[in-house]
Motif scaffolding. Structure first.
Motif, mmCIF file in Angstrom:
data_model
loop_
_atom_site.group_PDB
_atom_site.id
_atom_site.type_symbol
_atom_site.label_atom_id
_atom_site.label_comp_id
_atom_site.label_asym_id
_atom_site.label_seq_id
_atom_site.Cartn_x
_atom_site.Cartn_y
_atom_site.Cartn_z
ATOM 1 N N PHE A 1 3.059 4.924 -0.276
ATOM 2 C CA PHE A 1 4.448 5.243 -0.583
ATOM 3 C C PHE A 1 5.281 5.750 0.591
ATOM 4 O O PHE A 1 6.488 5.791 0.503
ATOM 5 C CB PHE A 1 4.511 6.262 -1.723
ATOM 6 C CG PHE A 1 3.894 5.754 -2.988
ATOM 7 C CD1 PHE A 1 4.438 4.678 -3.658
ATOM 8 C CD2 PHE A 1 2.748 6.329 -3.502
ATOM 9 C CE1 PHE A 1 3.873 4.192 -4.818
ATOM 10 C CE2 PHE A 1 2.173 5.855 -4.668
ATOM 11 C CZ PHE A 1 2.735 4.784 -5.332
ATOM 12 N N TYR A 2 4.665 6.167 1.682
ATOM 13 C CA TYR A 2 5.424 6.698 2.814
ATOM 14 C C TYR A 2 5.910 5.586 3.730
ATOM 15 O O TYR A 2 5.200 4.621 3.986
ATOM 16 C CB TYR A 2 4.564 7.655 3.646
ATOM 17 C CG TYR A 2 4.561 9.066 3.145
ATOM 18 C CD1 TYR A 2 5.349 10.030 3.742
ATOM 19 C CD2 TYR A 2 3.771 9.431 2.078
ATOM 20 C CE1 TYR A 2 5.346 11.330 3.284
ATOM 21 C CE2 TYR A 2 3.741 10.731 1.612
ATOM 22 C CZ TYR A 2 4.539 11.679 2.223
ATOM 23 O OH TYR A 2 4.529 12.966 1.755
ATOM 24 N N GLY A 3 7.124 5.758 4.228
ATOM 25 C CA GLY A 3 7.645 4.904 5.273
ATOM 26 C C GLY A 3 7.997 3.488 4.872
ATOM 27 O O GLY A 3 8.153 2.616 5.713
ATOM 28 N N ARG A 4 8.117 3.242 3.601
ATOM 29 C CA ARG A 4 8.518 1.910 3.141
ATOM 30 C C ARG A 4 9.951 1.996 2.628
ATOM 31 O O ARG A 4 10.407 3.030 2.184
ATOM 32 C CB ARG A 4 7.586 1.429 2.039
ATOM 33 C CG ARG A 4 6.141 1.303 2.505
ATOM 34 C CD ARG A 4 5.269 0.825 1.362
ATOM 35 N NE ARG A 4 3.884 0.834 1.721
ATOM 36 C CZ ARG A 4 3.189 -0.232 2.080
ATOM 37 N NH1 ARG A 4 3.772 -1.403 2.129
ATOM 38 N NH2 ARG A 4 1.917 -0.131 2.376
ATOM 39 N N GLY A 5 10.640 0.903 2.654
ATOM 40 C CA GLY A 5 12.037 0.901 2.245
ATOM 41 C C GLY A 5 12.263 0.753 0.757
ATOM 42 O O GLY A 5 13.350 1.005 0.266
ATOM 43 N N GLU A 6 11.244 0.342 0.027
ATOM 44 C CA GLU A 6 11.421 0.088 -1.398
ATOM 45 C C GLU A 6 11.508 1.394 -2.187
ATOM 46 O O GLU A 6 11.028 2.426 -1.758
ATOM 47 C CB GLU A 6 10.244 -0.730 -1.965
ATOM 48 C CG GLU A 6 10.066 -2.081 -1.338
ATOM 49 C CD GLU A 6 9.001 -2.082 -0.241
ATOM 50 O OE1 GLU A 6 8.595 -0.996 0.194
ATOM 51 O OE2 GLU A 6 8.608 -3.158 0.179
ATOM 52 N N ASN A 7 12.115 1.312 -3.369
ATOM 53 C CA ASN A 7 12.107 2.436 -4.302
ATOM 54 C C ASN A 7 10.870 2.335 -5.182
ATOM 55 O O ASN A 7 10.475 1.243 -5.587
ATOM 56 C CB ASN A 7 13.353 2.427 -5.185
ATOM 57 C CG ASN A 7 14.590 2.808 -4.422
ATOM 58 O OD1 ASN A 7 14.545 3.600 -3.493
ATOM 59 N ND2 ASN A 7 15.710 2.244 -4.807
ATOM 60 N N TYR A 8 10.287 3.492 -5.471
ATOM 61 C CA TYR A 8 9.097 3.563 -6.315
ATOM 62 C C TYR A 8 9.355 4.535 -7.455
ATOM 63 O O TYR A 8 9.850 5.643 -7.236
ATOM 64 C CB TYR A 8 7.892 4.077 -5.522
ATOM 65 C CG TYR A 8 7.503 3.187 -4.376
ATOM 66 C CD1 TYR A 8 6.647 2.117 -4.581
ATOM 67 C CD2 TYR A 8 7.974 3.425 -3.099
ATOM 68 C CE1 TYR A 8 6.281 1.299 -3.533
ATOM 69 C CE2 TYR A 8 7.611 2.615 -2.052
ATOM 70 C CZ TYR A 8 6.766 1.554 -2.268
ATOM 71 O OH TYR A 8 6.411 0.748 -1.226
ATOM 72 N N PHE A 9 8.988 4.125 -8.651
ATOM 73 C CA PHE A 9 9.071 4.977 -9.825
ATOM 74 C C PHE A 9 7.652 5.119 -10.372
ATOM 75 O O PHE A 9 7.009 4.110 -10.699
ATOM 76 C CB PHE A 9 9.995 4.371 -10.881
ATOM 77 C CG PHE A 9 11.407 4.225 -10.403
ATOM 78 C CD1 PHE A 9 12.317 5.257 -10.566
ATOM 79 C CD2 PHE A 9 11.820 3.064 -9.763
ATOM 80 C CE1 PHE A 9 13.624 5.125 -10.104
ATOM 81 C CE2 PHE A 9 13.122 2.927 -9.298
ATOM 82 C CZ PHE A 9 14.017 3.960 -9.474
ATOM 83 N N ILE A 10 7.184 6.345 -10.443
ATOM 84 C CA ILE A 10 5.829 6.616 -10.920
ATOM 85 C C ILE A 10 5.956 7.398 -12.220
ATOM 86 O O ILE A 10 6.532 8.486 -12.245
ATOM 87 C CB ILE A 10 5.026 7.422 -9.883
ATOM 88 C CG1 ILE A 10 4.984 6.663 -8.561
ATOM 89 C CG2 ILE A 10 3.621 7.705 -10.413
ATOM 90 C CD1 ILE A 10 4.650 7.517 -7.370
#
Length: 98
Positions: free
Chosen positions: A50-59
């Motif tokens: 999850f770190y350093g990526r441009g995408e949004n993440y919903f957990i």
């Protein structure tokens, strides 16, 4: 191989053993076969996922509060890790859905 998904759902319905948590995490977060099935290994892989990526993440965590208190206590490190990741990354969103 990791494949991006916008929403990751960890559904802890029907947990019977401590290892069940890690099997669900491994499957739903698409962790590799070498995932160590412990909270230290979870921290390492969650950071790299999850770190350093441009995408949004919903957990989303489902059925957390329907588990026994013993299992909820066991999962505290996981919750703390998700909360730390969310604080440090504006593209990661973490929520309990129960």
């Amino acid at each position: 191989m990791y494949q991006y998904k916008e929403v990751y759902i960890l559904d802890f319905t029907n947990i019977q053993y401590y290892l069940d948590f890690h099997q669900i995490i491994k499957k739903e977060l698409d962790f590799p076969d070498y995932y160590g099935m412990n909270w230290d290994a979870f921290w390492d892989l969650a950071r790299s996922t999850f770190y350093g990526r441009g995408e949004n993440y919903f957990i989303e965590i489902h059925n957390f509060y329907s588990m026994t208190e013993e299992y909820q206590d066991y999962c505290k490190p996981m919750l703390e890790i998700f909360e730390d990741i969310q604080k440090e990354n504006s593209n990661v969103f973490f929520a309990y859905i129960s």
